[in-house]
Design an enzyme around this catalytic site. Structure first.
Site: not given
Ligand code: PGA
Length: 265
Positions: A14, A16, A100, A102, A172, A178, A217, A238-239
């Site tokens: 992802n 983002k 998600h 966010e 999640e 993040g 993470s 994500g990251g």
């Molecule tokens: P992250 O994000 O791996 O940066 O923690 C995961 C996500 O939001 O799907």
């Protein structure tokens, strides 16, 4: 052991709101030759809307699927700034993220809206990736299972169990997204197990088939331990998906993890 393709582990990146034409092309140039050799894992990438078509072209000769990060509940018409499920399907998306954290937290998406997006995605032939998870306060208050069950129940109510299990579920924990703080493999497994048992209460065979990803993470260093858990069927990243070698290492961890064989329910 040979596994049927739907129980291969699945790793979804992802991106983002990150990337540019140049950065995306460079990332995929490094990533694709490496992960195309991993045949026991399914992979997908969810770029921001403006890059979907160019990323679709770049993925064309690969087995990596395309996903979107969001969709409208509306089918077409006067909805300035929105993107419909049929448009995503039209340009080659296989997956779409819904719910998600966010979007739930920053864009006020509640369970009802998430359920509508889920249903809209399915109707257009997309596979929704339903994200669920608790905040730190909810975990500390002992509410994790109740929160996750509530988020799943809203979708169950809207579409029924047969459609719910056609999707991918991503657990999640909000406190792990993040933040660099990952759920321990045991913490993650416990919630995945809870989700699978809850699905089994609705429909036993479907519970075994449904893929439940972990997100929050995930990094090259912790991916293997997470993917080794019996109810963790892959990851939503994500990251670490923004770095070709990190994402490739996570895909490799999924490739080499034991075939997902959930313990008997
Ligand atoms: P992250 O994000 O791996 O940066 O923690 C995961 C996500 O939001 O799907």
């Amino acid at each position: 052991m040979q596994t049927s393709s739907h129980k291969k582990k699945l790793v979804i990146g992802n991106w983002k709101m990150n990337g540019s034409s140049v950065a995306n092309a460079s990332l995929l140039r490094s990533l694709l030759p490496v992960i195309s050799r991993f045949e026991s894992v399914e992979t997908a990438i969810c770029p921001p809307f403006p890059y979907l078509t160019t990323v679709a072209d770049l993925l064309d000769d690969s087995d990596v699927s395309l996903g979107a990060q969001n969709l409208s509940t509306h089918l077409s018409g006067a909805h300035t700034g929105e993107v419909s499920a049929s448009m995503l399907q039209d340009i080659g998306c296989r997956y779409v993220l819904v719910g998600h954290s966010e979007r739930r937290a920053l864009y006020a998406e509640d369970d009802e809206l998430v359920a509508k997006k889920f249903a809209t995605a399915l109707r257009a032939g997309l596979i929704p990736v339903l994200c669920v998870g608790e905040t730190l306060a909810q975990r500390q208050g002992g509410e994790t299972e109740a929160v996750v069950t509530q988020q799943l129940s809203a979708v169950l109510k809207a579409v029924g169990i047969q459609d719910l299990v056609k999707s991918v579920i991503a657990y999640e924990p909000v406190w792990a997204i993040g933040t660099g703080e990952t759920a321990t493999p045991e913490q993650a497994q416990a919630v995945h197990r809870h989700i699978r048992e809850w699905l089994a209460e609705q429909d036993r065979p479907a519970a075994t088939d449904c893929r439940i990803l972990y997100g929050g993470s995930v990094k090259a260093e912790n991916a293997k331990q997470l993917f080794d858990q019996p109810d963790i069927d892959g990851g939503l990243i994500g990251g670490a998906s923004l770095d070709a070698m990190s994402f490739a290492a996570i895909c490799w961890a999924a490739q080499t993890a034991p075939a997902a064989e959930p313990i008997a329910i």
